[in-house]
Design an enzyme around this catalytic site. Structure first.
Site, PDB file in Angstrom:
ATOM      1  CB  SER A  22       9.416   6.930 -18.199  1.00  0.00           C
ATOM      2  OG  SER A  22       9.986   6.870 -19.501  1.00  0.00           O
ATOM      3  CG  ASN A 110       3.640   7.097 -30.033  1.00  0.00           C
ATOM      4  OD1 ASN A 110       4.306   7.529 -29.095  1.00  0.00           O
ATOM      5  ND2 ASN A 110       2.764   7.847 -30.693  1.00  0.00           N
ATOM      6  CB  THR A 155     -20.652 -23.846   4.457  1.00  0.00           C
ATOM      7  OG1 THR A 155     -21.519 -24.380   5.468  1.00  0.00           O
ATOM      8  CG2 THR A 155     -20.312 -24.944   3.457  1.00  0.00           C
ATOM      9  CG  HIS A 156     -22.549 -20.016   6.152  1.00  0.00           C
ATOM     10  ND1 HIS A 156     -22.963 -18.901   5.461  1.00  0.00           N
ATOM     11  CD2 HIS A 156     -23.213 -21.073   5.612  1.00  0.00           C
ATOM     12  CE1 HIS A 156     -23.858 -19.253   4.551  1.00  0.00           C
ATOM     13  NE2 HIS A 156     -24.016 -20.570   4.620  1.00  0.00           N
ATOM     14  CB  SER A 277       5.493 -11.139  19.746  1.00  0.00           C
ATOM     15  OG  SER A 277       5.236  -9.973  20.503  1.00  0.00           O
ATOM     16  CE  LYS A 283       0.890 -13.856  18.973  1.00  0.00           C
ATOM     17  NZ  LYS A 283       0.825 -12.410  18.761  1.00  0.00           N
ATOM     18  CG  ASN A 285       3.182 -13.269  15.353  1.00  0.00           C
ATOM     19  OD1 ASN A 285       2.339 -13.746  16.092  1.00  0.00           O
ATOM     20  ND2 ASN A 285       3.985 -12.272  15.725  1.00  0.00           N
ATOM     21  CD  GLU A 290      -0.517 -12.271  10.213  1.00  0.00           C
ATOM     22  OE1 GLU A 290       0.386 -11.416  10.363  1.00  0.00           O
ATOM     23  OE2 GLU A 290      -1.138 -12.785  11.164  1.00  0.00           O
ATOM     24  CE1 TYR A 317       2.271   6.009 -25.205  1.00  0.00           C
ATOM     25  CE2 TYR A 317       2.722   8.361 -25.401  1.00  0.00           C
ATOM     26  CZ  TYR A 317       2.890   7.156 -24.734  1.00  0.00           C
ATOM     27  OH  TYR A 317       3.657   7.106 -23.604  1.00  0.00           O
ATOM     28  CD  GLN A 322       6.286   8.404 -18.695  1.00  0.00           C
ATOM     29  OE1 GLN A 322       6.774   8.730 -19.780  1.00  0.00           O
ATOM     30  NE2 GLN A 322       6.457   9.121 -17.599  1.00  0.00           N
ATOM     31  CE  LYS A 325       6.549   1.938 -20.599  1.00  0.00           C
ATOM     32  NZ  LYS A 325       5.430   2.886 -20.794  1.00  0.00           N
TER      33      LYS A 325
END
Length: 457
Positions: A22, A110, A155-156, A277, A283, A285, A290, A317, A322, A325
């Site tokens: 690890s 441990n 809303t919506h 682009s 463009k 972007n 995003e 343990y 492991q 992480k």
């Protein structure tokens, strides 16, 4: 040298070693492992395993190693050590000889890794809390600069009632403040030290674990050794907090992506956080936003993966742990990067006030005001709601806003309507009436800005 060779008569297969080791990711716990080792060396003096002179020699070597790690942490990756614990021990033995082999007395990997990870989490919380506050401050500054920018609220995803861009900013301040409070709560629960719990049953040496916890900056020591070495609740809590906060950031990103679109045109993003682009030269972007939105799923995946890893594990343990992480490291790195990027997006944003106001006037966002006006004239709300609905049908057919209908046209739907209705239907009136706490009225927005600033002091 491995920490566990005596029981085995054959070398580990190289393929298994690569699968098992690890160090490639837990090298990030090097500082915490060294700090924990210094504290453990002090504890061993109290039970007669080390002399004061031996402990000082170990501490000096460990601090020297700590400086080396801080200078070039990735140099650790050049080693073929199994994990960060064996790397630190190997380096220590290289500096002080056989004395270094005494340090692990009464300690297990441990309780060692559980301690290291908690110390690392505490350090990360400090950085993330700072970034959360900085993003809230950026939102408050943006709000303060755009208190007069009237825009449609949705809303919506349909225009509903007028709000201000400042009010929109302050909504995300509230979300991030909750994210901050979740971190603070998580810190309270993880701020207990498992060091001295051994492999699972506790250390055989009469070490004062409360004093040991204090040396490491923990509030106290854990109560049960079996739980302590297998507990990863703090990992789940941090991943959960990261996931919720990333949902908030994703919604923030989605809102601004829409606001920045040609269809809305409410804001313009800085060139510093956008790209072009390869085919279409016109463009611009919103890539930063995003990516924030996209990285949300990555963090959710880390949480889901960790929950699935833990759900079937017996005490105490298991090597499955492991897996705690890589997902945690990646999720918190991602969260922190997204917080910083969101603040950068706000740093250069421009609100197009005229376009925002134009949109706020469309979509009959003042329909509720007309209903409330009728209620004030004695019309029951349900009836008023129906009257306004009929009025809007006619207004749509004529291509007019409500306030563009003549008094004669309005009175066809209710004789309760008089000339004072036009003041009620103005955008400013719509805003000014929302005076209750948390509303969009200027006084409430200003107060919310002041209160937010006071929290940052």
């Amino acid at each position: 040298m491995a920490l566990w060779g005596g029981r085995f008569s054959q070398e580990a297969d190289q393929q298994f070693k690569q699968f098992n080791d690890s160090l490639r990711f837990d090298y990030r716990l090097a500082e915490q492992d060294i700090v924990g080792s210094v504290a453990w060396s002090k504890a061993l003096v109290t039970v007669g395993v080390l002399t004061s002179g031996e402990q000082q020699k170990l501490e000096l070597a460990l601090n020297e190693l700590l400086d080396e790690v801080r200078t070039n942490p990735k140099a650790i990756l050049q080693s073929d050590a199994e994990d960060i614990h064996s790397w630190v021990e190997g380096q220590l033995i290289g500096k002080v000889g056989d004395l270094g082999k005494k340090l692990h007395t009464g300690r297990s990997r441990n309780d060692q890794v559980a301690t290291d990870l908690k110390l690392w989490c505490k350090d990360q919380i400090v950085h993330i809390q700072k970034a959360l506050v900085e993003l809230q401050q950026a939102l408050v500054i943006t709000a303060e600069n755009n208190q007069d920018a009237v825009m449609p609220g949705y809303t919506h995803l349909q225009r509903a009632q007028p709000i201000t861009f400042a009010h929109w900013c302050l909504a995300y301040v509230e979300m991030l403040a909750r994210d901050e409070s979740r971190l603070q709560d998580a810190l309270k629960r993880l701020n207990v030290s498992p060091l001295g719990c051994g492999a699972l049953a506790g250390t055989a040496y009469d070490i004062d674990r409360e004093q040991l916890a204090s040396w490491l900056g923990f509030a106290s020591a854990t109560n049960n050794s079996l739980d302590s070495v297998s507990d990863r609740d703090h990992v789940l809590e941090l991943l959960s907090g990261a996931s919720i906060s990333m949902i908030h950031l994703s919604r923030f990103a989605e809102d601004l992506i829409f606001f920045n679109s040609g269809e809305a045109g409410f804001v313009e993003l800085s060139d510093r956080v956008t790209s072009g682009s390869s085919l279409m030269p016109q463009k611009k972007n919103p890539d930063a936003l995003e990516l924030i939105r996209g990285k949300c799923g990555r963090v959710q995946g880390s949480l889901t993966g960790m929950m699935m890893t833990l759900k079937g594990l017996p005490l105490a343990y298991n090597k499955d742990m492991q897996e705690d992480k890589e997902g945690l490291f990646d999720a918190l790195d991602t969260w922190l990067a997204c917080l910083h990027m969101a603040a950068l997006v706000l740093d250069g944003i421009q609100v197009k006030r005229s376009r925002c106001e134009e949109a706020a006037k469309q979509g009959y966002a003042n329909a509720t005001e007309l209903a409330d006006y009728l209620v004030a004239k004695g019309v029951p709300f349900r009836e008023a709601h129906h009257i306004v609905g009929e009025t809007i049908v006619v207004a749509i057919a004529k291509g007019k806003a409500l306030e563009e209908l003549s008094l004669f046209e309005l009175q066809k739907f209710s004789d309760a309507i008089s000339v004072d209705v036009y003041d009620i239907l103005s955008l400013q009136s719509c805003l000014d009436k929302r005076l209750a706490k948390g509303g969009v009225a200027h006084e409430q927005v200003q107060q919310a800005i002041v209160q937010a600033k006071q929290r940052f002091r």
